[in-house]
Design a protein around this motif. Structure first.
Motif, PDB file in Angstrom:
ATOM      1  N   GLU A  73       0.826  -1.207   0.000  1.00  0.00           N
ATOM      2  CA  GLU A  73       0.000   0.000   0.000  1.00  0.00           C
ATOM      3  C   GLU A  73       0.860   1.256   0.000  1.00  0.00           C
ATOM      4  N   GLU A  74       2.013   1.200   0.676  1.00  0.00           N
ATOM      5  CA  GLU A  74       2.904   2.354   0.699  1.00  0.00           C
ATOM      6  C   GLU A  74       3.510   2.587  -0.692  1.00  0.00           C
ATOM      7  N   ARG A  75       3.905   1.505  -1.365  1.00  0.00           N
ATOM      8  CA  ARG A  75       4.420   1.653  -2.732  1.00  0.00           C
ATOM      9  C   ARG A  75       3.339   2.221  -3.655  1.00  0.00           C
ATOM     10  N   GLU A  76       2.112   1.725  -3.507  1.00  0.00           N
ATOM     11  CA  GLU A  76       1.012   2.213  -4.339  1.00  0.00           C
ATOM     12  C   GLU A  76       0.734   3.684  -4.049  1.00  0.00           C
ATOM     13  N   ARG A  77       0.804   4.081  -2.782  1.00  0.00           N
ATOM     14  CA  ARG A  77       0.596   5.486  -2.427  1.00  0.00           C
ATOM     15  C   ARG A  77       1.681   6.364  -3.042  1.00  0.00           C
ATOM     16  N   GLU A  78       2.933   5.919  -2.947  1.00  0.00           N
ATOM     17  CA  GLU A  78       4.032   6.682  -3.533  1.00  0.00           C
ATOM     18  C   GLU A  78       3.882   6.784  -5.040  1.00  0.00           C
ATOM     19  N   GLU A  79       3.414   5.701  -5.673  1.00  0.00           N
ATOM     20  CA  GLU A  79       3.199   5.727  -7.117  1.00  0.00           C
ATOM     21  C   GLU A  79       2.087   6.710  -7.486  1.00  0.00           C
ATOM     22  N   ARG A  80       1.015   6.714  -6.702  1.00  0.00           N
ATOM     23  CA  ARG A  80      -0.074   7.669  -6.967  1.00  0.00           C
ATOM     24  C   ARG A  80       0.405   9.100  -6.789  1.00  0.00           C
ATOM     25  N   GLU A  81       1.216   9.343  -5.769  1.00  0.00           N
ATOM     26  CA  GLU A  81       1.738  10.691  -5.545  1.00  0.00           C
ATOM     27  C   GLU A  81       2.662  11.102  -6.680  1.00  0.00           C
ATOM     28  N   ARG A  82       3.493  10.160  -7.156  1.00  0.00           N
ATOM     29  CA  ARG A  82       4.385  10.462  -8.273  1.00  0.00           C
ATOM     30  C   ARG A  82       3.577  10.815  -9.515  1.00  0.00           C
ATOM     31  N   GLU A  83       2.552  10.025  -9.806  1.00  0.00           N
ATOM     32  CA  GLU A  83       1.707  10.286 -10.968  1.00  0.00           C
ATOM     33  C   GLU A  83       0.994  11.619 -10.841  1.00  0.00           C
ATOM     34  N   GLU A  84       0.562  11.950  -9.607  1.00  0.00           N
ATOM     35  CA  GLU A  84      -0.117  13.227  -9.389  1.00  0.00           C
ATOM     36  C   GLU A  84       0.843  14.389  -9.606  1.00  0.00           C
ATOM     37  N   ARG A  85       2.089  14.242  -9.129  1.00  0.00           N
ATOM     38  CA  ARG A  85       3.077  15.306  -9.358  1.00  0.00           C
ATOM     39  C   ARG A  85       3.356  15.474 -10.846  1.00  0.00           C
ATOM     40  N   GLU A  86       3.477  14.358 -11.553  1.00  0.00           N
ATOM     41  CA  GLU A  86       3.735  14.433 -12.990  1.00  0.00           C
ATOM     42  C   GLU A  86       2.562  15.078 -13.710  1.00  0.00           C
ATOM     43  N   ARG A  87       1.338  14.742 -13.302  1.00  0.00           N
ATOM     44  CA  ARG A  87       0.157  15.355 -13.926  1.00  0.00           C
ATOM     45  C   ARG A  87       0.140  16.861 -13.681  1.00  0.00           C
ATOM     46  N   GLU A  88       0.437  17.264 -12.445  1.00  0.00           N
ATOM     47  CA  GLU A  88       0.450  18.693 -12.119  1.00  0.00           C
ATOM     48  C   GLU A  88       1.539  19.414 -12.907  1.00  0.00           C
ATOM     49  N   GLU A  89       2.685  18.739 -13.079  1.00  0.00           N
ATOM     50  CA  GLU A  89       3.777  19.345 -13.842  1.00  0.00           C
ATOM     51  C   GLU A  89       3.375  19.524 -15.309  1.00  0.00           C
ATOM     52  N   ARG A  90       2.716  18.503 -15.880  1.00  0.00           N
ATOM     53  CA  ARG A  90       2.254  18.636 -17.274  1.00  0.00           C
ATOM     54  C   ARG A  90       1.243  19.761 -17.408  1.00  0.00           C
ATOM     55  N   GLU A  91       0.344  19.860 -16.454  1.00  0.00           N
ATOM     56  CA  GLU A  91      -0.663  20.929 -16.508  1.00  0.00           C
ATOM     57  C   GLU A  91      -0.011  22.294 -16.382  1.00  0.00           C
ATOM     58  N   ARG A  92       1.005  22.397 -15.529  1.00  0.00           N
ATOM     59  CA  ARG A  92       1.715  23.673 -15.373  1.00  0.00           C
ATOM     60  C   ARG A  92       2.419  24.052 -16.671  1.00  0.00           C
ATOM     61  N   GLU A  93       3.093  23.072 -17.273  1.00  0.00           N
ATOM     62  CA  GLU A  93       3.783  23.343 -18.534  1.00  0.00           C
ATOM     63  C   GLU A  93       2.795  23.746 -19.630  1.00  0.00           C
ATOM     64  N   GLU A  94       1.618  23.093 -19.636  1.00  0.00           N
ATOM     65  CA  GLU A  94       0.607  23.425 -20.636  1.00  0.00           C
ATOM     66  C   GLU A  94       0.086  24.848 -20.426  1.00  0.00           C
ATOM     67  N   ARG A  95      -0.110  25.245 -19.191  1.00  0.00           N
ATOM     68  CA  ARG A  95      -0.573  26.615 -18.912  1.00  0.00           C
ATOM     69  C   ARG A  95       0.480  27.633 -19.327  1.00  0.00           C
ATOM     70  N   GLU A  96       1.740  27.299 -19.040  1.00  0.00           N
ATOM     71  CA  GLU A  96       2.811  28.227 -19.425  1.00  0.00           C
ATOM     72  C   GLU A  96       2.902  28.343 -20.945  1.00  0.00           C
ATOM     73  N   ARG A  97       2.753  27.224 -21.659  1.00  0.00           N
ATOM     74  CA  ARG A  97       2.790  27.250 -23.119  1.00  0.00           C
ATOM     75  C   ARG A  97       1.657  28.098 -23.671  1.00  0.00           C
ATOM     76  N   GLU A  98       0.471  27.900 -23.122  1.00  0.00           N
ATOM     77  CA  GLU A  98      -0.686  28.672 -23.572  1.00  0.00           C
ATOM     78  C   GLU A  98      -0.492  30.150 -23.292  1.00  0.00           C
ATOM     79  N   GLU A  99       0.115  30.459 -22.125  1.00  0.00           N
ATOM     80  CA  GLU A  99       0.352  31.850 -21.773  1.00  0.00           C
ATOM     81  C   GLU A  99       1.360  32.482 -22.738  1.00  0.00           C
ATOM     82  N   ARG A 100       2.416  31.750 -23.113  1.00  0.00           N
ATOM     83  CA  ARG A 100       3.383  32.285 -24.064  1.00  0.00           C
ATOM     84  C   ARG A 100       2.738  32.530 -25.417  1.00  0.00           C
ATOM     85  N   GLU A 101       1.922  31.571 -25.851  1.00  0.00           N
ATOM     86  CA  GLU A 101       1.259  31.717 -27.144  1.00  0.00           C
ATOM     87  C   GLU A 101       0.331  32.921 -27.141  1.00  0.00           C
TER      88      GLU A 101
END
Length: 280
Positions: free
Chosen positions: A241-269
């Motif tokens: 369960e701890e490994r699964e929790r860490e994996e979910r947190e990693r995926e959530e961080r990656e999702r947030e990072e992609r969303e941040r990059e997408e917002r920055e790209r849209e803002e530049r455009e």
């Protein structure tokens, strides 16, 4: 089953003796209802006064209850154990230690049915009675306290879990004092405290206690012992369960990072379009 078919020259004592023997035959062959009927016939033919405790009858009731409990038939076990309790309460003082013994057996049958609140009541009554008969450090008392802590933790309410942790901690400390940290029963208390702590949401502490119980249990009892298998199962579950929790947190961080990059790209455009419009 009626005993009226027996020849009239049999005495009542003879009938009860044969009925008792027949009950044990039925019990050994797994015919538990027939054993109950035979033993009840023997009890009646002993003509024990209603206000006098018949130890043999009560022993037979509890023998049936315990056997049915070990066969994972808790509802049937509870029926016989409750009958034994009612009989004891009608012929003994409610403070008699024999009543406490039956209350514990009833509590265990209720736990097997996941009726933890009802089991809590029986455990409390038993422990209250035992405190008047047994020293606090006695092995029997500590075992019952450990089971009581487990029963409380299983209820999973904040108040019950808090009390479970308190009871489990006291029991562990007492076992460490009267036994030692590496004794089998002390290891059991380490696991019980871990279970209570997990229910309280302190997963890191629970995992540490589960790991200690597993490692000490394996050293004392071997990898294949049923308790050690359970300790390892809980430790493996929490690590998974701890490994699964860490994996979910990693995926959530990656999702947030992609969303941040997408917002920055849209803002530049957007800024580039505005600059182009200004130039034009």
């Amino acid at each position: 089953m009626s005993w009226n078919w027996l020849p009239s020259f049999f005495s009542s004592a003879s009938i009860q003796e044969h009925a008792d023997a027949l009950g044990y035959v039925f019990h050994s062959e797994g015919y538990y209802e027939s054993a109950y009927t035979a033993w009840k016939g023997a009890f009646r033919h002993r003509n024990t006064p209603s206000n006098v405790y018949d130890a043999e009858w009560c022993h037979n009731l509890e023998l049936l209850g315990l056997k049915l409990h070990t066969l994972d038939r808790p509802e049937e076990a509870l029926k016989r154990l409750n009958e034994a309790l009612t009989y004891k309460e009608s012929t003994l003082s409610h403070d008699d230690i024999k009543v406490c013994d039956t209350l514990v057996r009833i509590a265990r049958a209720l736990v097997a049915q996941h009726k933890y609140k009802d089991a809590e009541t029986s455990f409390r009554q038993a422990l209250d009675g035992y405190t008047r008969f047994l020293p606090g450090g006695r092995t029997e008392m500590l075992q019952i306290s450990n089971e009581f802590a487990f029963c409380l933790a299983c209820q999973a309410t904040p108040a019950a879990v808090q009390e479970a942790e308190e009871v489990a901690t006291r029991t562990l400390e007492a076992r460490e004092t009267h036994l030692d940290r590496t004794h089998q029963e002390t290891v059991e208390s380490v696991w019980t405290l871990g279970f209570a702590v997990e229910k309280a949401g302190r997963r890191a502490d629970a995992m540490r206690l589960y790991k200690e119980a597993y490692e000490e249990g394996r050293r004392l009892l071997g990898e294949e012992h049923v308790d050690v298998v359970d300790y390892k199962s809980d430790l493996d579950r929490m690590e998974r369960e701890e490994r699964e929790r860490e994996e979910r947190e990693r995926e959530e961080r990656e999702r947030e990072e992609r969303e941040r990059e997408e917002r920055e790209r849209e803002e530049r455009e957007r800024e580039e379009r505005e600059n182009d419009e200004t130039v034009q």
